[in-house]
Design an enzyme around this catalytic site. Structure first.
Site, PDB file in Angstrom:
ATOM      1  N   GLY A  22       0.783  -1.241   0.000  1.00  0.00           N
ATOM      2  CA  GLY A  22       0.000   0.000   0.000  1.00  0.00           C
ATOM      3  C   GLY A  22       0.812   1.285   0.000  1.00  0.00           C
ATOM      4  O   GLY A  22       1.780   1.449  -0.751  1.00  0.00           O
ATOM      5  N   GLY A  24       2.818   2.440   2.248  1.00  0.00           N
ATOM      6  CA  GLY A  24       4.204   2.253   2.709  1.00  0.00           C
ATOM      7  C   GLY A  24       5.121   1.852   1.577  1.00  0.00           C
ATOM      8  O   GLY A  24       6.238   2.383   1.437  1.00  0.00           O
ATOM      9  N   TYR A 161     -11.048   3.246  15.242  1.00  0.00           N
ATOM     10  CA  TYR A 161     -10.088   3.740  14.245  1.00  0.00           C
ATOM     11  C   TYR A 161      -9.963   5.265  14.341  1.00  0.00           C
ATOM     12  O   TYR A 161      -8.866   5.823  14.333  1.00  0.00           O
ATOM     13  CB  TYR A 161     -10.555   3.300  12.856  1.00  0.00           C
ATOM     14  CG  TYR A 161      -9.621   3.654  11.725  1.00  0.00           C
ATOM     15  CD1 TYR A 161      -8.411   2.978  11.556  1.00  0.00           C
ATOM     16  CD2 TYR A 161      -9.942   4.650  10.800  1.00  0.00           C
ATOM     17  CE1 TYR A 161      -7.558   3.289  10.500  1.00  0.00           C
ATOM     18  CE2 TYR A 161      -9.090   4.963   9.750  1.00  0.00           C
ATOM     19  CZ  TYR A 161      -7.907   4.276   9.595  1.00  0.00           C
ATOM     20  OH  TYR A 161      -7.067   4.593   8.553  1.00  0.00           O
TER      21      TYR A 161
END
Ligand code: NAI
Length: 272
Positions: A22, A24, A161
């Site tokens: 993703g 990163g 989250y």
């Protein structure tokens, strides 16, 4: 300082947590293509295995894979010891690793809540405390935390989250003061919907009978730019915040959300 020092990333060193996939991975590539030696860390598993293959396939000689769970102080201690041996200093730290979560108060699990906070928030403190001496030894080191637009505006069912990403905003601001005495800058990015394995996993869970292409179209409509983001959109913003061009920016949160936060009302993509 020149306005755009194109060689500034050459020979520098970086750690990108959760760098095997993703955002990163896109960040690791953005830095490695500019000449930075990049360490990526990920939990053991298929994503880490795939990253080894991807590094080889892309021909990067300056990206190295490490196994570490960012929420484990013991793992991160080991990782930073390995980085000390390999690089001797660390110019850039990108605290990207994170997990998504949907929280139902009627079926609340304190264990799961703590896991979300551990991976999304405590990890930043662990990385900074374990990596502080390495960062301090590099002149003008810079850190970027990866938050979310959910730290600013949100939808129902995301309270755990949201709590984690909102906490990062306060942490980034406060840590900017603490790190300034070591000459280290710290900022964050808050992305909108970005097309990564995390996003598609969440969509499949929430709407298993809807085509991904349709969800992507609906999500694109929520962003004034008319599309969801590509991981490279976020990687470029991260690289900017790490760069010399951002040398007077610390404690800031940069929204990389295609304008989503600017909208007064956001309709749900699960509705027609
Ligand atoms: P992803 O799931 O595609 O990649 C995250 C990486 O972190 C994976 O490789 C995963 O294995 C790794 N990871 C997870 N827990 C870990 C742990 N405990 N230790 C080490 N590695 C771990 O997710 P994506 O989308 O690239 O997310 C990256 C960051 O961006 C996360 O912090 C996420 O919350 C944030 N974000 C993502 C958005 C999106 O739409 N994709 C939107 C806003 C924020």
């Amino acid at each position: 300082m020149s306005l755009l020092n194109t060689n500034q990333f050459e020979g520098k060193t970086a750690l990108v947590t959760g760098g095997a996939g993703g955002i990163g991975w896109a960040t690791a590539c953005a830095l490695a293509s500019a000449g930075t030696n990049v360490a990526i860390c990920n939990r053991l598993g298929t994503t880490l295995d795939a990253a080894e293959g991807r590094i080889e396939a892309a021909g990067y000689k300056n990206i190295t894979c490490f196994e570490a769970d960012v929420s484990s102080q013991a793992d991160m201690k080991k990782l930073f010891a390995a980085l000390t041996k390999q690089y001797g200093r660390l110019n850039y730290l990108v605290n990207n690793a994170g997990i998504d979560s949907f929280c139902d108060l009627q079926d609340f699990s304190i264990r799961e809540f703590r896991r979300v906070l551990d991976i999304n928030v405590s990890s930043v403190f662990i990385a900074l405390s374990e990596g502080l001496s390495l960062l301090r030894d590099a002149a003008n080191a810079a850190v970027v935390n990866v938050g979310s637009v959910h730290g600013h505006v949100t939808t129902s069912g995301r309270a755990d989250y949201v709590t984690s990403k909102t906490a990062l905003i306060g942490a980034t601001r406060a840590l900017a003061l603490d790190l300034a005495e070591f000459g280290i800058r710290i900022n964050m990015v808050s992305p909108g919907a970005i097309e990564t394995p995390m996003l598609t996993r969440g969509w499949q869970k929430k709407a298993p009978n809807t085509e991904l292409a349709e969800l992507k179209r609906r999500a694109g409509r929520q962003h004034p730019c008319g599309r969801i983001g590509d991981p490279r959109d976020v990687a470029q913003a991260i690289r900017f915040l790490l760069s010399e061009e951002a040398s007077f920016i610390t404690g800031a949160d940069l929204l990389v959300d295609g304008g989503m936060h600017a909208k007064l009302a956001i309709s749900s993509i699960w509705e027609e």
